[in-house]
Every structure is written in structure tokens, then in C-alpha cells.
Design an enzyme around this catalytic site. Structure first.
Site, PDB file in Angstrom:
ATOM      1  N   ASN A 189     107.370  55.990  -2.808  1.00 32.11           N
ATOM      2  CA  ASN A 189     107.395  57.088  -3.885  1.00 32.11           C
ATOM      3  C   ASN A 189     106.508  56.249  -4.989  1.00 32.11           C
ATOM      4  OD1 ASN A 189     108.118  58.922  -5.855  1.00 32.11           O
ATOM      5  ND2 ASN A 189     110.464  57.821  -6.055  1.00 32.11           N
ATOM      6  N   LYS A 242     105.777  57.877  -7.482  1.00 33.50           N
ATOM      7  CA  LYS A 242     106.174  58.150  -8.899  1.00 33.50           C
ATOM      8  C   LYS A 242     104.934  58.921  -9.691  1.00 33.50           C
ATOM      9  CE  LYS A 242     110.142  55.429  -8.726  1.00 33.50           C
ATOM     10  NZ  LYS A 242     111.347  54.974  -9.437  1.00 33.50           N
ATOM     11  N   HIS A 299     115.763  63.224  -6.678  1.00 35.38           N
ATOM     12  CA  HIS A 299     115.449  61.733  -7.103  1.00 35.38           C
ATOM     13  C   HIS A 299     116.287  61.760  -8.366  1.00 35.38           C
ATOM     14  CE1 HIS A 299     113.902  58.042  -8.722  1.00 35.38           C
ATOM     15  NE2 HIS A 299     113.629  58.052  -7.362  1.00 35.38           N
ATOM     16  N   GLU A 328     115.533  60.315 -10.900  1.00 33.00           N
ATOM     17  CA  GLU A 328     114.547  60.731 -12.455  1.00 33.00           C
ATOM     18  C   GLU A 328     114.695  62.195 -12.521  1.00 33.00           C
ATOM     19  OE1 GLU A 328     111.452  58.154 -11.131  1.00 33.00           O
ATOM     20  OE2 GLU A 328     112.605  56.565 -11.439  1.00 33.00           O
ATOM     21  N   GLU A 345     120.151  55.798  -3.620  1.00 31.15           N
ATOM     22  CA  GLU A 345     119.326  54.754  -4.412  1.00 31.15           C
ATOM     23  C   GLU A 345     120.415  54.797  -5.817  1.00 31.15           C
ATOM     24  OE1 GLU A 345     114.731  55.369  -3.955  1.00 31.15           O
ATOM     25  OE2 GLU A 345     115.540  56.843  -5.455  1.00 31.15           O
ATOM     26  N   GLY A 404     113.814  50.413 -10.373  1.00 32.16           N
ATOM     27  CA  GLY A 404     113.074  49.909 -11.308  1.00 32.16           C
ATOM     28  C   GLY A 404     113.343  48.867 -12.106  1.00 32.16           C
ATOM     29  N   SER A 444     114.447  48.737  -6.320  1.00 31.06           N
ATOM     30  CA  SER A 444     114.098  47.554  -6.274  1.00 31.06           C
ATOM     31  C   SER A 444     113.880  46.718  -4.568  1.00 31.06           C
ATOM     32  CB  SER A 444     114.818  46.572  -7.254  1.00 31.06           C
ATOM     33  OG  SER A 444     114.819  46.972  -8.539  1.00 31.06           O
TER      34      SER A 444
HETATM   35  P1  PGA Z   1     111.864  50.856  -7.135  1.00 26.46           P
HETATM   36  O1  PGA Z   1     112.236  52.755  -7.022  1.00 26.46           O
HETATM   37  O2  PGA Z   1     111.554  50.548  -6.103  1.00 26.46           O
HETATM   38  O3  PGA Z   1     110.531  50.915  -8.147  1.00 26.46           O
HETATM   39  O4  PGA Z   1     113.013  50.628  -7.848  1.00 26.46           O
HETATM   40  C1  PGA Z   1     112.672  53.192  -5.957  1.00 26.46           C
HETATM   41  C2  PGA Z   1     112.711  54.721  -6.312  1.00 26.46           C
HETATM   42  O5  PGA Z   1     112.946  55.278  -7.420  1.00 26.46           O
HETATM   43  O6  PGA Z   1     112.607  55.795  -5.126  1.00 26.46           O
END
Ligand code: PGA
Length: 252
Positions: free
Chosen positions: A9, A11, A96, A98, A168, A174, A214
Site C-alpha cells: 500500500n 499510500k 483503510h 486512514e 490492521e 506506521g 508495521s
Molecule cells: P505500515 O502501513 O506498514 O506503514 O504500518 C500499513 C497500512 O496502513 O496498510
């Protein structure tokens, strides 16, 4: 048997030139391997068509990070599921955290998006997960169950069978703070149970449930060793081909 999947992903990262370069790097690294899992990259809308043109679609899947909750029309700035499909993409990330958190995406909106994605032959990678407060107050199972029920349980068993789920935990995204493999396994097994109750054991057993938050090469092997963890949805560590391949190789 259900599929093992590692999906990136990206982003809101990379310019078009950088993104095409990264896609080429991933594609090249895959050409030199026989991965033990499906590999997908989900990239910004602006990159989809150009990335589709430089990758081997048989070895590397391509997805968008979102799609609109309408098919077409006066929705300035939105990108529809048919538009995404027309680029050659086969997947779309939906729900997601976000998108839920910063863009107000509710289960009602997500239900529409999932339907539109499926109608356009896109495989939704549907994200669910609790925030830190819900982890700490113990409501996390109920939160995740509600996210699944509200957005997905109007689907037929056949359509539900087309989905990929991604658990998630928002507190792990993140942050460098990964869920432990036991925490991931506990939730993934719970999710599979929720699916089994509604659609039966076979649909539940065939559903790929990815872990995200992460996830990186150094922890992927332990996470993927858990029986109900079928792969990863990878943010930060998908932005460099070598890091991403380290996670793909965790399946070997
Ligand atoms: P990350 O994000 O691996 O940077 O923690 C995962 C995601 O949001 O899909």
C-alpha cells in the site's frame, strides 16, 4: 486452500516517475523469483495505467487505494471503480483506517464501494481494525466484528468469497509498533469465526486474511507462521523493492 498474499500500500507516496521506477524494480525482483505467495502493489490513481504498462500482470497484481461510491457523474475529484478497472488494475483497497479516520468513510459508504468494486471485477482488499483506545478498553473484538457485519454481511456467500480482508490495528500502522504474532493470530482466528458463523466453515477457511501495521521483513516470518495469518498489507516497507521482497521471501 486460501491464497497467501503480500500486498503493498504505497499510500500518498512517489511521483509518477518514482512510482514507475519502483514498480519496475519490484517487477524485476519478482521475475528472478518463484514467490510462494501472490504479490500485489496498490498505487496512487495517477500511477495505475503507467504501472500496468511496465509490470508482468501474471506475476504482479495491481490495485488502487480507493474508489468512489458512485459509478460516474458530477463528483468532482473522485475516481470510480470502472475507471480503476479500465487501467488494468485488479484490486482496490477499501476501508483503510486512514480513509475512515480522515475522510469520514462509514460502513454505509464502504458497503456501496465494495459492491461497485465487485461489479467491476475488482478484488476488494477490505481493511478492518481497532484504534488504541479500543485495544486498551477491551472492545476490539466487538469493533472489528461490527466493521465486518456492517459493510460486508449483505453480500452473498459467492461475493464474500471474492474478498481479501486485512486486519490492521490502527495503533500499529506506521508507528513501528507491530501487533505481536499472538495478538494477530488471536484476532485473525476470531475474524474467521465471525465469517464461519455467517457463511459457513468453507467460506471462512477460503478467505485470505492479511495482517497490516508495521509489518516488515524482520517480523513477517513470525507473523506469517501463524495459522490464520495469510499474508500482509504493507505500507512503509513497500516503498523500497528490497524491503518489500524481504517480506515476500518470508513465505519461503
Ligand atoms: P505500515 O502501513 O506498514 O506503514 O504500518 C500499513 C497500512 O496502513 O496498510
Amino acid at each position: 486452500m486460501r491464497k497467501k498474499i503480500v500486498a503493498g500500500n504505497w499510500k500518498m507516496n512517489t511521483t509518477l516517475a518514482e512510482g514507475v521506477g519502483l514498480a519496475k524494480d519490484v517487477n524485476e525482483a519478482l521475475a528472478a523469483r518463484t514467490p510462494n505467495c501472490d504479490v500485489v502493489i496498490c498505487v496512487p490513481f495517477t500511477h495505475l495505467a503507467s504501472v500496468a504498462a511496465v509490470i508482468d500482470g501474471n506475476k504482479l497484481g495491481l490495485g488502487a487505494e480507493n474508489c468512489a461510491d458512485h459509478v460516474k457523474g458530477a463528483y468532482t475529484g473522485e475516481v470510480s471503480a470502472p475507471m480503476v478497472a479500465s487501467t488494468g488494475a485488479g484490486y482496490v483497497i477499501l476501508g483503510h483506517s486512514e480513509r475512515r479516520q480522515y475522510y469520514g468513510e462509514t460502513s454505509e459508504i464502504l458497503k456501496t464501494k465494495v459492491n461497485l468494486a465487485l461489479e467491476n471485477n475488482l478484488t476488494p482488499i477490505f481493511c478492518i481494525g481497532e484504534v488504541l483506545e479500543q485495544r486498551e478498553d477491551g472492545s476490539f473484538f466487538n469493533v472489528v466484528k461490527a466493521q465486518i457485519e456492517e459493510a460486508l454481511f449483505d453480500l452473498s456467500a459467492e461475493d464474500f468469497g471474492k474478498l481479501i480482508l486485512a486486519y490492521e490495528p490502527v495503533w500499529a500502522i506506521g508507528t513501528g509498533k507491530t501487533a505481536t504474532d499472538d495478538q494477530a493470530q488471536e484476532m485473525h482466528a476470531f475474524i474467521r469465526g465471525v465469517i464461519a458463523e455467517k457463511y459457513g466453515k468453507e467460506v471462512a477457511e477460503n478467505c485470505s486474511i492479511l495482517y497490516g501495521g508495521s509489518c516488515k521483513a524482520s517480523n513477517a516470518k513470525a507473523l506469517f507462521a501463524k495459522p490464520d495469518v495469510d499474508g500482509g498489507l504493507i505500507g512503509g516497507a513497500s516503498l523500497a523493492a528490497a524491503d518489500f521482497m524481504g517480506i515476500v521471501d518470508a513465505w519461503n
